[in-house]
Design a protein around this motif. Structure first.
Motif, PDB file in Angstrom:
ATOM      1  N   LEU A 129      -0.542 -26.367 -33.441  1.00 13.66           N
ATOM      2  CA  LEU A 129       0.105 -27.557 -34.003  1.00 13.66           C
ATOM      3  C   LEU A 129       0.173 -27.499 -35.520  1.00 13.66           C
ATOM      4  CD1 LEU A 129      -1.451 -30.363 -31.763  1.00 13.66           C
ATOM      5  CD2 LEU A 129       0.855 -29.415 -31.618  1.00 13.66           C
ATOM      6  N   LYS A 130      -0.793 -26.858 -36.117  1.00 14.11           N
ATOM      7  CA  LYS A 130      -0.819 -26.767 -37.574  1.00 14.11           C
ATOM      8  C   LYS A 130       0.117 -25.688 -38.114  1.00 14.11           C
ATOM      9  CE  LYS A 130      -5.476 -28.434 -38.744  1.00 14.11           C
ATOM     10  NZ  LYS A 130      -6.783 -28.036 -39.329  1.00 14.11           N
ATOM     11  N   SER A 131       0.148 -24.540 -37.455  1.00 17.19           N
ATOM     12  CA  SER A 131       0.796 -23.417 -38.133  1.00 17.19           C
ATOM     13  C   SER A 131       1.577 -22.448 -37.255  1.00 17.19           C
ATOM     14  CB  SER A 131      -0.264 -22.628 -38.912  1.00 17.19           C
ATOM     15  OG  SER A 131      -1.293 -22.178 -38.049  1.00 17.19           O
ATOM     16  N   ALA A 132       1.661 -22.662 -35.956  1.00 20.57           N
ATOM     17  CA  ALA A 132       2.362 -21.702 -35.110  1.00 20.57           C
ATOM     18  C   ALA A 132       3.875 -21.790 -35.246  1.00 20.57           C
ATOM     19  CB  ALA A 132       1.948 -21.878 -33.650  1.00 20.57           C
ATOM     20  N   GLY A 133       4.376 -22.889 -35.760  1.00 17.35           N
ATOM     21  CA  GLY A 133       5.813 -23.051 -35.899  1.00 17.35           C
ATOM     22  C   GLY A 133       6.465 -23.489 -34.600  1.00 17.35           C
ATOM     23  N   CYS A 134       7.654 -24.072 -34.709  1.00 16.23           N
ATOM     24  CA  CYS A 134       8.388 -24.570 -33.537  1.00 16.23           C
ATOM     25  C   CYS A 134       9.794 -23.984 -33.545  1.00 16.23           C
ATOM     26  CB  CYS A 134       8.473 -26.095 -33.563  1.00 16.23           C
ATOM     27  SG  CYS A 134       6.879 -26.926 -33.477  1.00 16.23           S
ATOM     28  N   LEU A 193      19.006 -37.784 -34.717  1.00 13.11           N
ATOM     29  CA  LEU A 193      19.709 -38.006 -35.979  1.00 13.11           C
ATOM     30  C   LEU A 193      19.604 -36.813 -36.925  1.00 13.11           C
ATOM     31  CD1 LEU A 193      18.792 -41.717 -36.723  1.00 13.11           C
ATOM     32  CD2 LEU A 193      21.000 -40.814 -36.069  1.00 13.11           C
ATOM     33  N   HIS A 194      18.504 -36.070 -36.839  1.00 16.78           N
ATOM     34  CA  HIS A 194      18.224 -34.937 -37.702  1.00 16.78           C
ATOM     35  C   HIS A 194      17.979 -35.369 -39.151  1.00 16.78           C
ATOM     36  CE1 HIS A 194      18.939 -32.264 -34.426  1.00 16.78           C
ATOM     37  NE2 HIS A 194      20.161 -32.716 -34.253  1.00 16.78           N
ATOM     38  N   ALA A 195      16.727 -35.376 -39.500  1.00 15.26           N
ATOM     39  CA  ALA A 195      16.316 -35.765 -40.847  1.00 15.26           C
ATOM     40  C   ALA A 195      16.711 -34.685 -41.837  1.00 15.26           C
ATOM     41  CB  ALA A 195      14.797 -35.985 -40.879  1.00 15.26           C
ATOM     42  N   ARG A 196      16.861 -35.077 -43.084  1.00 18.40           N
ATOM     43  CA  ARG A 196      17.179 -34.132 -44.136  1.00 18.40           C
ATOM     44  C   ARG A 196      15.890 -33.508 -44.660  1.00 18.40           C
ATOM     45  NH1 ARG A 196      20.187 -38.646 -45.311  1.00 18.40           N
ATOM     46  NH2 ARG A 196      18.826 -39.216 -47.018  1.00 18.40           N
ATOM     47  N   THR A 197      15.269 -32.687 -43.840  1.00 22.10           N
ATOM     48  CA  THR A 197      14.004 -32.067 -44.219  1.00 22.10           C
ATOM     49  C   THR A 197      14.264 -30.809 -45.029  1.00 22.10           C
ATOM     50  OG1 THR A 197      14.017 -31.061 -42.036  1.00 22.10           O
ATOM     51  CG2 THR A 197      12.637 -32.980 -42.311  1.00 22.10           C
ATOM     52  N   GLN A 198      13.261 -30.371 -45.773  1.00 24.94           N
ATOM     53  CA  GLN A 198      13.450 -29.296 -46.733  1.00 24.94           C
ATOM     54  C   GLN A 198      13.580 -27.930 -46.065  1.00 24.94           C
ATOM     55  OE1 GLN A 198      13.922 -29.790 -50.001  1.00 24.94           O
ATOM     56  NE2 GLN A 198      13.897 -31.976 -49.542  1.00 24.94           N
ATOM     57  N   SER A 199      12.615 -27.562 -45.229  1.00 26.93           N
ATOM     58  CA  SER A 199      12.581 -26.197 -44.728  1.00 26.93           C
ATOM     59  C   SER A 199      13.631 -25.925 -43.667  1.00 26.93           C
ATOM     60  CB  SER A 199      11.195 -25.873 -44.164  1.00 26.93           C
ATOM     61  OG  SER A 199      10.911 -26.646 -43.026  1.00 26.93           O
ATOM     62  N   SER A 200      14.246 -26.993 -43.102  1.00 24.34           N
ATOM     63  CA  SER A 200      15.228 -26.801 -42.045  1.00 24.34           C
ATOM     64  C   SER A 200      16.645 -26.721 -42.589  1.00 24.34           C
ATOM     65  CB  SER A 200      15.126 -27.944 -41.028  1.00 24.34           C
ATOM     66  OG  SER A 200      15.344 -29.184 -41.642  1.00 24.34           O
ATOM     67  N   GLN A 201      16.813 -26.867 -43.890  1.00 21.45           N
ATOM     68  CA  GLN A 201      18.157 -26.848 -44.454  1.00 21.45           C
ATOM     69  C   GLN A 201      18.647 -25.412 -44.658  1.00 21.45           C
ATOM     70  OE1 GLN A 201      17.832 -29.252 -47.998  1.00 21.45           O
ATOM     71  NE2 GLN A 201      18.319 -31.099 -46.887  1.00 21.45           N
ATOM     72  N   GLU A 226       3.375 -36.178 -47.930  1.00 23.75           N
ATOM     73  CA  GLU A 226       2.249 -36.324 -48.855  1.00 23.75           C
ATOM     74  C   GLU A 226       0.920 -36.289 -48.114  1.00 23.75           C
ATOM     75  OE1 GLU A 226       0.937 -39.205 -52.592  1.00 23.75           O
ATOM     76  OE2 GLU A 226       3.007 -39.196 -51.852  1.00 23.75           O
ATOM     77  N   ALA A 227       0.887 -36.833 -46.905  1.00 21.38           N
ATOM     78  CA  ALA A 227      -0.360 -36.882 -46.136  1.00 21.38           C
ATOM     79  C   ALA A 227      -0.724 -35.529 -45.534  1.00 21.38           C
ATOM     80  CB  ALA A 227      -0.248 -37.925 -45.028  1.00 21.38           C
ATOM     81  N   LEU A 228       0.280 -34.742 -45.102  1.00 23.42           N
ATOM     82  CA  LEU A 228       0.001 -33.560 -44.288  1.00 23.42           C
ATOM     83  C   LEU A 228       0.302 -32.227 -44.963  1.00 23.42           C
ATOM     84  CD1 LEU A 228       1.241 -34.822 -40.799  1.00 23.42           C
ATOM     85  CD2 LEU A 228      -1.058 -34.895 -41.773  1.00 23.42           C
ATOM     86  N   ASN A 229       0.876 -32.234 -46.161  1.00 26.59           N
ATOM     87  CA  ASN A 229       1.089 -30.974 -46.880  1.00 26.59           C
ATOM     88  C   ASN A 229      -0.241 -30.271 -47.090  1.00 26.59           C
ATOM     89  OD1 ASN A 229       3.859 -30.731 -47.232  1.00 26.59           O
ATOM     90  ND2 ASN A 229       3.898 -31.919 -49.124  1.00 26.59           N
ATOM     91  N   GLY A 230      -0.259 -28.977 -46.784  1.00 25.41           N
ATOM     92  CA  GLY A 230      -1.487 -28.212 -46.912  1.00 25.41           C
ATOM     93  C   GLY A 230      -2.345 -28.236 -45.661  1.00 25.41           C
ATOM     94  N   ILE A 231      -2.014 -29.123 -44.729  1.00 24.94           N
ATOM     95  CA  ILE A 231      -2.723 -29.202 -43.450  1.00 24.94           C
ATOM     96  C   ILE A 231      -1.856 -28.646 -42.336  1.00 24.94           C
ATOM     97  CG2 ILE A 231      -3.793 -30.769 -41.765  1.00 24.94           C
ATOM     98  CD1 ILE A 231      -4.334 -32.687 -44.102  1.00 24.94           C
ATOM     99  N   VAL A 232      -0.595 -29.064 -42.327  1.00 25.93           N
ATOM    100  CA  VAL A 232       0.376 -28.631 -41.324  1.00 25.93           C
ATOM    101  C   VAL A 232       1.454 -27.816 -42.035  1.00 25.93           C
ATOM    102  CG1 VAL A 232       2.012 -29.418 -39.563  1.00 25.93           C
ATOM    103  CG2 VAL A 232      -0.096 -30.708 -39.982  1.00 25.93           C
ATOM    104  N   CYS A 233       1.922 -26.753 -41.396  1.00 30.35           N
ATOM    105  CA  CYS A 233       2.928 -25.898 -42.025  1.00 30.35           C
ATOM    106  C   CYS A 233       4.247 -26.659 -42.200  1.00 30.35           C
ATOM    107  CB  CYS A 233       3.144 -24.634 -41.207  1.00 30.35           C
ATOM    108  SG  CYS A 233       4.006 -24.862 -39.632  1.00 30.35           S
ATOM    109  N   PRO A 234       5.091 -26.264 -43.177  1.00 30.37           N
ATOM    110  CA  PRO A 234       6.329 -26.998 -43.456  1.00 30.37           C
ATOM    111  C   PRO A 234       7.238 -27.180 -42.245  1.00 30.37           C
ATOM    112  CG  PRO A 234       5.867 -25.491 -45.243  1.00 30.37           C
ATOM    113  CD  PRO A 234       4.862 -25.185 -44.157  1.00 30.37           C
ATOM    114  N   ARG A 235       7.393 -26.141 -41.428  1.00 31.69           N
ATOM    115  CA  ARG A 235       8.271 -26.250 -40.257  1.00 31.69           C
ATOM    116  C   ARG A 235       7.771 -27.332 -39.306  1.00 31.69           C
ATOM    117  NH1 ARG A 235      13.379 -25.330 -38.156  1.00 31.69           N
ATOM    118  NH2 ARG A 235      13.258 -24.951 -35.921  1.00 31.69           N
ATOM    119  N   ASN A 236       6.467 -27.393 -39.081  1.00 25.79           N
ATOM    120  CA  ASN A 236       5.928 -28.378 -38.151  1.00 25.79           C
ATOM    121  C   ASN A 236       5.934 -29.779 -38.752  1.00 25.79           C
ATOM    122  OD1 ASN A 236       5.630 -26.148 -36.598  1.00 25.79           O
ATOM    123  ND2 ASN A 236       3.440 -26.386 -36.218  1.00 25.79           N
ATOM    124  N   ILE A 237       5.802 -29.870 -40.075  1.00 27.47           N
ATOM    125  CA  ILE A 237       5.981 -31.169 -40.723  1.00 27.47           C
ATOM    126  C   ILE A 237       7.408 -31.659 -40.492  1.00 27.47           C
ATOM    127  CG2 ILE A 237       6.222 -32.317 -42.966  1.00 27.47           C
ATOM    128  CD1 ILE A 237       3.718 -30.908 -43.889  1.00 27.47           C
TER     129      ILE A 237
END
Length: 245
Positions: free
Chosen positions: A219-224, A237-245, A34-45
């Motif tokens: 850091l914002k948009s180059a991707g990792c 542990l690997h979080a259940r994040t959206q774009s990595s599924q 909620e804090a970083l959507n639109g600032i940092v790309c989904p992959r980096n979030i």
């Protein structure tokens, strides 16, 4: 039959402990997104969320490393831990432009730091002290979501204390103006996460003035390439994040 029951109970306990860790991380995830959507790309979030999630690893539990969760009796340990994580972020970010691994490392440690900062609002009496301050000044009616965030430069001498488990549990229903302590703590943590990103950008521009634009853009948009740094890829542990599924 006894072996089957024993194994079943062991599995049940493991699932319960995992779900408790996941719940804490899911709270961090919702705040970060909620804090970083639109600032940092989904992959980096996703990488930032992984860092927050990693604080739920058994090696980083509140019993072993209480400072990471504002669970120490002396909160100064947690304030020092936040400063130490910020240094790791800045050091890794130096090469975040050309090196994906350094990008991952900087964002991952940013997530670790955000977990601890979120724990400050959740686990200490910051809100209680701020409400009393406002009441003493005659401000009996105020928007709790617009309350001042912590002044980190004064944090170590402000006299904050860790809440008991009972006091934390009451926050889910304990009223604070037209909301509850639990909801307000989450709202302040969202604002704090956005502020921490802005603060990080400022620090990067101050420390690396010639490369800051490239670093911040990376850091914002180059991707990792990876969600976690190489040195812990075998026990994250690997979080259940959206774009990595």
């Amino acid at each position: 039959m006894q072996i089957y029951i024993s194994n079943f109970l062991t599995l049940t306990l493991l699932l319960l402990s995992f779900n408790q860790a996941a719940f804490a991380s899911d709270t961090d995830r919702s705040i970060i997104q909620e804090a970083l959507n639109g600032i940092v790309c989904p992959r980096n979030i996703d990488v930032i969320v992984e860092g927050a999630y990693y604080q739920g690893h058994r090696m980083n539990s509140k019993e072993k490393k209480p400072e990471r969760h504002f669970e120490s009796d002396t909160l100064d340990h947690s304030f020092r831990y936040i400063k130490a994580e910020r240094k790791k972020i800045l050091n890794a970010a130096r090469d975040a432009g050309p090196e994906p691994e350094m990008r991952t490392r900087a964002l991952f440690h940013f997530g670790m730091m955000l977990h601890t900062i979120n724990a400050f609002y959740q686990n200490t009496n910051f809100l209680e002290k701020e409400e009393k301050k406002l009441a003493d000044s005659g401000s009996n009616s105020f928007d709790p979501y617009e309350m001042e965030l912590i002044d980190w430069s004064e944090a170590e001498k402000a006299g904050y204390k860790k809440l008991s488990k009972e006091e934390r549990n009451k926050r889910a229903t304990k009223q604070l103006q037209n909301s509850t302590y639990g909801k307000v703590a989450r709202g302040l943590a969202i604002r704090e996460a956005a502020r921490q990103w802005d603060y990080l950008e400022g620090l990067l521009r101050n420390r690396y003035p010639q490369d800051a634009d490239t670093i911040v853009a990376a850091l914002k948009s180059a991707g990792c390439d990876n969600l976690v740094p190489e040195e812990i890829k075998d026990h994250a542990l690997h979080a259940r994040t959206q774009s990595s599924q």
